[in-house]
Scaffold this motif. Structure first.
Motif, mmCIF file in Angstrom:
data_model
loop_
_atom_site.group_PDB
_atom_site.id
_atom_site.type_symbol
_atom_site.label_atom_id
_atom_site.label_comp_id
_atom_site.label_asym_id
_atom_site.label_seq_id
_atom_site.Cartn_x
_atom_site.Cartn_y
_atom_site.Cartn_z
ATOM 1 N N GLU A 91 77.975 -25.817 -10.601
ATOM 2 C CA GLU A 91 79.127 -26.710 -10.446
ATOM 3 C C GLU A 91 78.698 -28.032 -9.803
ATOM 4 O O GLU A 91 79.036 -29.114 -10.293
ATOM 5 C CB GLU A 91 80.198 -26.029 -9.587
ATOM 6 C CG GLU A 91 81.423 -26.866 -9.359
ATOM 7 C CD GLU A 91 82.410 -26.183 -8.425
ATOM 8 O OE1 GLU A 91 83.121 -26.902 -7.714
ATOM 9 O OE2 GLU A 91 82.469 -24.939 -8.400
ATOM 10 N N GLN A 94 76.871 -30.232 -12.067
ATOM 11 C CA GLN A 94 77.617 -30.493 -13.304
ATOM 12 C C GLN A 94 76.819 -30.042 -14.523
ATOM 13 O O GLN A 94 76.673 -30.774 -15.510
ATOM 14 C CB GLN A 94 78.011 -31.958 -13.397
ATOM 15 C CG GLN A 94 78.911 -32.380 -12.260
ATOM 16 C CD GLN A 94 79.299 -33.847 -12.326
ATOM 17 O OE1 GLN A 94 79.026 -34.552 -13.297
ATOM 18 N NE2 GLN A 94 79.959 -34.310 -11.280
ATOM 19 N N GLN A 97 78.527 -28.565 -19.870
ATOM 20 C CA GLN A 97 79.126 -29.586 -20.721
ATOM 21 C C GLN A 97 80.325 -28.920 -21.397
ATOM 22 O O GLN A 97 81.430 -29.041 -20.937
ATOM 23 C CB GLN A 97 78.107 -30.103 -21.739
ATOM 24 C CG GLN A 97 78.610 -31.191 -22.640
ATOM 25 C CD GLN A 97 78.654 -32.545 -21.944
ATOM 26 O OE1 GLN A 97 77.905 -32.815 -21.028
ATOM 27 N NE2 GLN A 97 79.536 -33.398 -22.388
ATOM 28 N N THR A 137 72.299 -30.003 -21.787
ATOM 29 C CA THR A 137 72.342 -30.148 -20.327
ATOM 30 C C THR A 137 71.194 -29.418 -19.636
ATOM 31 O O THR A 137 71.270 -29.106 -18.464
ATOM 32 C CB THR A 137 73.689 -29.662 -19.742
ATOM 33 O OG1 THR A 137 73.820 -28.262 -19.991
ATOM 34 C CG2 THR A 137 74.854 -30.423 -20.324
ATOM 35 N N ARG A 140 70.120 -30.621 -16.162
ATOM 36 C CA ARG A 140 71.073 -30.304 -15.091
ATOM 37 C C ARG A 140 71.029 -28.814 -14.762
ATOM 38 O O ARG A 140 71.183 -28.423 -13.606
ATOM 39 C CB ARG A 140 72.484 -30.736 -15.482
ATOM 40 C CG ARG A 140 72.651 -32.244 -15.417
ATOM 41 C CD ARG A 140 74.079 -32.629 -15.660
ATOM 42 N NE ARG A 140 74.170 -33.122 -17.027
ATOM 43 C CZ ARG A 140 75.285 -33.270 -17.707
ATOM 44 N NH1 ARG A 140 76.432 -32.952 -17.176
ATOM 45 N NH2 ARG A 140 75.267 -33.726 -18.929
#
Length: 156
Positions: A91, A94, A97, A137, A140
């Motif tokens: 979280e 982030q 997606q 992602t 991330r």
């Protein structure tokens, strides 16, 4: 056939054909919808859960093979109000997606961190390689895993 499986520390009795994929039982019978149907071939990881602490494709595992084993799904890691450390890291970074792959990513990463709380960058990348994120992602996701492990955010 009556089958008893242990999911997230709790025994569940289900009626299913022995060859029914565990994924179908988790989603259909137990209403645990974190694991997703992605490819049905064990090639994307959207359905990943832990089986006896190891990441496994629930789309390939027959429910009969899950008897007597400990199954853990993303729902067993935390709640919306009290997310687990790895969930919170995803979280914070982030890492989601569209969110479709995230439960599988988290379960694969959790298996790594349970076995090796301070993995190297190479170990993280190799362990996560089987799971795909169609949204891209990955960076991330790697940052989230590093965060949960207490490692530097950027490692190259």
């Amino acid at each position: 056939m009556t089958i008893v499986i242990n999911v997230n520390g709790r025994d569940h009795t289900v009626e299913a054909a022995p060859e029914t994929p565990l994924l179908y039982v988790l989603r259909g019978d137990l209403e645990l919808n974190g694991a997703k149907f992605g490819c049905g071939l064990g090639q994307c990881g959207a359905c990943a859960v832990q089986v006896d602490g190891q990441a496994a494709y629930s789309c390939l595992l027959p429910v009969a093979a899950a008897q007597g084993r400990r199954i853990r799904t993303v729902e067993g890691l935390g709640t919306v109000e009290h997310p687990g450390v790895l969930q919170k890291a995803f979280e914070t970074e982030q890492a989601a997606q569209c969110g479709y792959c995230i439960a599988g990513m988290i379960m694969r990463a959790q298996a790594l961190l349970d076995a090796n709380p301070r993995p190297t960058e190479t170990q993280i990348r190799e362990h996560m390689q089987p799971n795909l994120c169609r949204c891209g992602t990955h960076m991330r996701i790697l940052r989230a895993i590093r965060r949960a492990a207490g490692l530097p955010a950027e490692t190259v």
